[in-house]
Design a protein around this motif. Structure first.
Motif, PDB file in Angstrom:
ATOM      1  N   ASN A 189      -1.950  46.765  -5.502  1.00 50.97           N
ATOM      2  CA  ASN A 189      -0.674  46.102  -5.767  1.00 50.97           C
ATOM      3  C   ASN A 189       0.167  46.957  -6.710  1.00 50.97           C
ATOM      4  O   ASN A 189      -0.303  47.347  -7.787  1.00 50.97           O
ATOM      5  N   ASP A 191       3.395  46.464  -8.719  1.00 44.47           N
ATOM      6  CA  ASP A 191       4.289  45.382  -9.136  1.00 44.47           C
ATOM      7  C   ASP A 191       5.669  45.935  -9.462  1.00 44.47           C
ATOM      8  O   ASP A 191       5.873  46.570 -10.498  1.00 44.47           O
ATOM      9  N   PHE A 261      -5.549  46.169  -8.621  1.00 40.65           N
ATOM     10  CA  PHE A 261      -4.237  45.971  -9.233  1.00 40.65           C
ATOM     11  C   PHE A 261      -4.286  46.430 -10.680  1.00 40.65           C
ATOM     12  O   PHE A 261      -5.363  46.557 -11.276  1.00 40.65           O
TER      13      PHE A 261
END
Length: 412
Positions: A189, A191, A261
């Protein structure tokens, strides 16, 4: 970098009339019989518990006011304008330059002589830097946060990796391989709403962000290549472009839609509480490296407010909050990382497989640029990056535009 404080002074002038009209009846006026402490956010709601321990130890009565982060900046400006307010104030690390320049915070030199716990050498270097300006110290680091890699050990092992990615190349390779597991599966991920991420990767690629003359260098090769690297995860499908509308329990559990992440210490408890079925199947790791693996360093400081009435008691409170044992209590209450290095010698942290990684990373973490304009610069970067990964804009062209925008921001 040329720092102009005209906007701050203008804001103070605009609010001063309203302040003077209402300050006579304000509940926030400093009470000379108690130590008034202003703290921010949800974590601050836990502070009265520690304040009670301080009261028992010292006999000093403490009044803690928890202020929402959204209102805190304006409330502090109001206090500066009216020359009234708390005795002790929590300061976000990125706010320090502005309020130091406004003369709102006490120089702690005399306090450090009396209370050695406040000495900057007791804290992680990166945290201490957020308190120091022009060879003076204006606060003590209270708590910190940094970013590390969270990953599913079992899923990486199935993909042929028995350890967390240690380099940029490995991270890219692992993420792309994991994204090939099936439809709507990803590797990492990225962000787009994390304002420090691009700057953090830029530093890892050798970018100073600003040159020796304090001019921005976001359109130079080290930073441009870092942005291109981040964008590559979107281009090859390793990272989702859009918010999946799922929380960590859904993306990190089971087959793990997103098995890697980058996040902060609060996510340790979040994963433990919301994804108990993967106990023993996940871990934290220091960030993968390019030229270095530098992470960002945030958190909050505690300062003695210039216009407070109880300066000596304020020093005692800072001393108490700086003790390693107090910082460990604070972590138990809030999951906030201690800034006092001796805290990390405690088995609570040293023996925890998740938190000890944060301690290792904090030794190689730096705050974002300590300039008043940084928040605006960060917002501008996120918009520019969105134009790249979502809109398909050319990275070099977009960074040229962003660099020009930063120059404009700095000249305001």
């Amino acid at each position: 970098m040329k720092k102009k404080w005209s906007m701050l002074l203008l804001t103070i002038i605009l609010v001063i009339g309203a302040v003077l009209a209402g300050c006579g009846n304000s509940d926030d006026a400093a009470d000379t019989k108690v130590l008034n402490v202003w703290a921010m956010g949800d974590e601050a709601k836990q502070l009265p518990k520690l304040a009670k321990d301080f009261e028992k130890e010292t006999g000093i009565k403490v009044k803690v006011q928890a202020i929402p982060w959204a209102n805190a900046h304006d409330k502090l400006l109001t206090a500066v304008a009216s020359k009234s307010g708390p005795d002790v104030v929590q300061m976000g690390t990125t706010w320090m330059p502005e309020f130091v320049a406004a003369g709102a915070l006490e120089d702690l030199a005399t306090y450090t002589d009396k209370y050695p716990e406040l000495d900057a050498k007791n804290f992680f270097d990166g945290s201490a830097k957020t308190t120091q300006f022009d060879d003076k110290t204006y606060a003590v680091p209270w708590y910190a946060d940094t970013r590390v890699l969270f990953y599913r050990t079992d899923i990486l092992k199935k993909a042929g990796y028995d350890h967390a990615p240690k380099t940029w190349d490995e991270l890219s390779e692992v993420a792309e391989k994991l994204s090939k597991r099936g439809d709507n599966m990803y590797g990492l991920n990225i962000d787009g709403k994390e304002q420090s991420l691009g700057f953090m990767f830029g530093r890892q690629n050798g970018s100073p962000l600003f040159d020796d003359t304090n001019k921005p260098v976001f359109n130079k090769k080290p930073f441009v290549d870092a942005v291109s690297y981040l964008n590559s995860f979107f281009e090859n499908g390793s990272a989702p472009k859009d918010d999946l509308g799922l929380d960590v329990a859904q993306t990190f559990s089971g087959d793990a839609i997103v098995p890697m992440f980058i996040s902060g210490p609060w996510m340790v408890k979040a994963v433990k509480d919301t994804v108990p079925d993967i106990d023993g199947k996940w871990a934290t790791a220091v960030l993968p490296a390019k030229e270095n693996n530098m992470s960002s360093l945030g958190g909050a400081n505690l300062a003695v407010f210039k216009y407070g009435k109880n300066k000596d008691d304020a020093g005692k409170f800072l001393q108490y909050m700086s003790k390693p044992e107090t910082q460990l209590k604070w972590m138990e209450l809030t999951n906030s990382l201690p800034t006092a290095q001796k805290s990390w010698e405690n088995e609570t942290l040293k023996g925890d497989p998740f938190y000890k990684i944060f301690g290792e990373q904090m030794a190689n973490a730096e705050p974002m640029p300590l300039i008043p304009e940084f928040e605006e610069i960060a917002q501008a970067y996120m918009k520019s990056f969105e134009q790249i990964y979502r809109g398909g804009a050319d990275v070099q062209d977009q960074m040229d535009t962003f660099n020009d925008e930063v120059n404009t921001i700095l000249k305001k």
